[in-house]
Scaffold this active site. Structure first.
Site, PDB file in Angstrom:
ATOM      1  N   PRO A  15      51.133  83.190  12.135  1.00 19.28           N
ATOM      2  CA  PRO A  15      51.450  83.806  11.319  1.00 19.28           C
ATOM      3  C   PRO A  15      51.072  83.761  10.456  1.00 19.28           C
ATOM      4  O   PRO A  15      50.197  82.829  10.268  1.00 19.28           O
ATOM      5  CB  PRO A  15      52.594  82.639  11.068  1.00 19.28           C
ATOM      6  CG  PRO A  15      52.660  80.914  12.147  1.00 19.28           C
ATOM      7  CD  PRO A  15      51.302  81.906  13.483  1.00 19.28           C
ATOM      8  N   THR A  72      52.037  85.420   6.576  1.00 24.53           N
ATOM      9  CA  THR A  72      52.901  86.066   5.206  1.00 24.53           C
ATOM     10  C   THR A  72      51.444  87.155   4.581  1.00 24.53           C
ATOM     11  O   THR A  72      50.886  86.548   4.610  1.00 24.53           O
ATOM     12  CB  THR A  72      52.321  84.366   3.822  1.00 24.53           C
ATOM     13  OG1 THR A  72      52.949  83.506   4.640  1.00 24.53           O
ATOM     14  CG2 THR A  72      52.737  85.503   3.364  1.00 24.53           C
ATOM     15  N   GLN A  76      59.477  83.472  12.389  1.00 24.98           N
ATOM     16  CA  GLN A  76      59.044  81.987  11.783  1.00 24.98           C
ATOM     17  C   GLN A  76      59.880  81.591  10.816  1.00 24.98           C
ATOM     18  O   GLN A  76      60.212  82.081   9.233  1.00 24.98           O
ATOM     19  CB  GLN A  76      57.681  81.585  11.295  1.00 24.98           C
ATOM     20  CG  GLN A  76      57.183  79.922  10.425  1.00 24.98           C
ATOM     21  CD  GLN A  76      56.092  79.894  10.591  1.00 24.98           C
ATOM     22  OE1 GLN A  76      55.583  80.547   8.962  1.00 24.98           O
ATOM     23  NE2 GLN A  76      54.707  79.409  11.506  1.00 24.98           N
ATOM     24  N   TYR A  78      54.147  72.072   3.733  1.00 26.63           N
ATOM     25  CA  TYR A  78      54.889  72.836   2.949  1.00 26.63           C
ATOM     26  C   TYR A  78      55.969  71.949   3.277  1.00 26.63           C
ATOM     27  O   TYR A  78      55.995  70.783   3.608  1.00 26.63           O
ATOM     28  CB  TYR A  78      55.617  73.965   3.793  1.00 26.63           C
ATOM     29  CG  TYR A  78      54.376  75.711   3.582  1.00 26.63           C
ATOM     30  CD1 TYR A  78      53.942  75.762   1.220  1.00 26.63           C
ATOM     31  CD2 TYR A  78      53.384  75.930   4.285  1.00 26.63           C
ATOM     32  CE1 TYR A  78      53.418  77.026   2.006  1.00 26.63           C
ATOM     33  CE2 TYR A  78      53.104  76.207   4.256  1.00 26.63           C
ATOM     34  CZ  TYR A  78      52.755  76.784   2.998  1.00 26.63           C
ATOM     35  OH  TYR A  78      51.595  78.106   2.340  1.00 26.63           O
TER      36      TYR A  78
END
Length: 360
Positions: free
Chosen positions: A29, A31, A106, A174
């Protein structure tokens, strides 16, 4: 003198957590912020499908925001919500399937990394005020219930959109990782203190996602020691502590673990050569994905030693982990897997920072 491959990467079918894949290679993954209003476009579908068409067995999407106001402040990051976003993801899933790949969504919540640009304060475990960062809101028990409902809702959307798997993002500092990290989790209730208590809320999220996604498709959990803002941070100081945390995920319904580390060849703990994915598999018995600086230059394919393709494949053949995730190298090289497997070194470009600004 032309460089030659020291070993050929195997691109052959494999079953992972019950899911048949075309290869052991995963798109990690990353962004990309290419979804205006949180809705993935036709360009998003083409972007993921292009990698699936060139040997990536499992695509893991960029972080997709759960449907809660505190999840993020960014408009162009995709969301997993009913309506236009769900319709957009259905088109993405169909494109990846048509290309011969499988795809996992995700699910993501930024936690303290959310910027209060719209007047919404970030939610965190304990409201710890980090240097140079705005104040955050320490989550209450009612907030916990509210976020669990948001994760269930996101998992249901992912199921309806046809995703083959979902991945719970509990890494990199996160929100869910902030519960795991002692520096940001200073709670004195059932969600703070010992490794088991710190893992309790992320495990409840896994349980909620499992309930929303259904019993028959994989739920993957991504975790890490390091944080984007603290490379030396750790959620576990020993294999025993890590066993408690990962065991909670397994008990909650996790099918597999995605162990993120900065360099895949580095040992996770002193006294053993196992990397983080290797420990995850040994401690839980669950299949594991390794990731961390795989293939960033062509030297990876032609060199020797633990940081090379030969070193990676030796670990893979030994059963240390099951799948290998590729990140940044796939940005500028969508066909990296098939090119590397065929020895087409001239077709592969070393990773450059500028690749992060392209989208094709």
């Amino acid at each position: 003198m032309t460089a030659c491959l020291t070993t050929h990467l195997p691109v052959e079918p494999v079953t992972f957590a019950g899911l048949p894949l075309a290869s052991r290679f995963v798109m990690a993954p990353m962004t990309r912020a290419q979804s205006p209003g949180g809705v993935p476009t036709a360009a998003v579908a083409a972007y993921y499908a292009r990698r699936a068409a060139h040997g990536v067995g499992l695509v893991v999407t960029e972080g997709v925001l759960v449907g809660h106001p505190t999840a993020s402040h960014e408009d162009a990051v995709p969301r997993m919500t009913p309506g236009p976003a769900e319709d957009g993801w259905r088109r993405v899933v169909d494109a990846v399937h048509d290309a011969g790949g499988r795809i996992a969504a995700q699910l993501w919540h930024l936690g303290s990394l959310r910027e209060p640009v719209d007047g919404v304060t970030a939610w965190t475990p304990s409201g710890v005020r980090e240097p140079g960062r705005p104040a955050t809101h320490a989550m209450t028990e009612c907030d916990v219930d509210e976020l669990l409902a948001a994760y269930v809702g996101a998992a249901r959307v992912a199921a309806r959109a046809g995703f083959d798997a979902v991945e719970v993002h509990a890494a990199h500092g996160y929100l869910l990782d902030e519960f795991l990290w002692p520096y940001t989790n200073r709670r004195t209730d059932a969600f703070g203190g010992s490794p088991a208590r710190r893992a309790a809320f992320p495990a409840e999220v896994v349980r909620a996602v499992r309930a929303g996604f259904g019993p028959d498709r994989p739920v993957i959990v991504r975790f890490s020691q390091f944080k984007e803002r603290a490379f030396e941070a750790r959620i576990a100081e020993s294999p025993a502590e890590l066993a408690v945390i990962l065991g909670a995920f397994a008990e909650a319904g996790a099918s597999a673990l995605h162990a993120s580390q900065r360099r895949f060849w580095e040992p996770a703990f002193a006294g053993s050569g196992l990397n983080l994915a290797g420990w995850a598999k040994r401690l839980t018995g669950l299949p594991a994905i390794t990731v961390g600086s795989v293939g960033l230059t062509r030297d990876f394919l032609t060199g020797a030693g633990p940081a090379s393709a030969a070193g990676l494949l030796e670990r893979l053949a030994g059963g240390e982990f099951d799948l290998v995730a590729l990140g940044r190298i796939l940005l500028g090289n969508p066909a990296w897997v098939t090119d590397a497997a065929a020895g087409r070194l001239d077709a592969i470009a070393d990773y450059r920072k500028a690749h992060e600004d392209v989208y094709f």
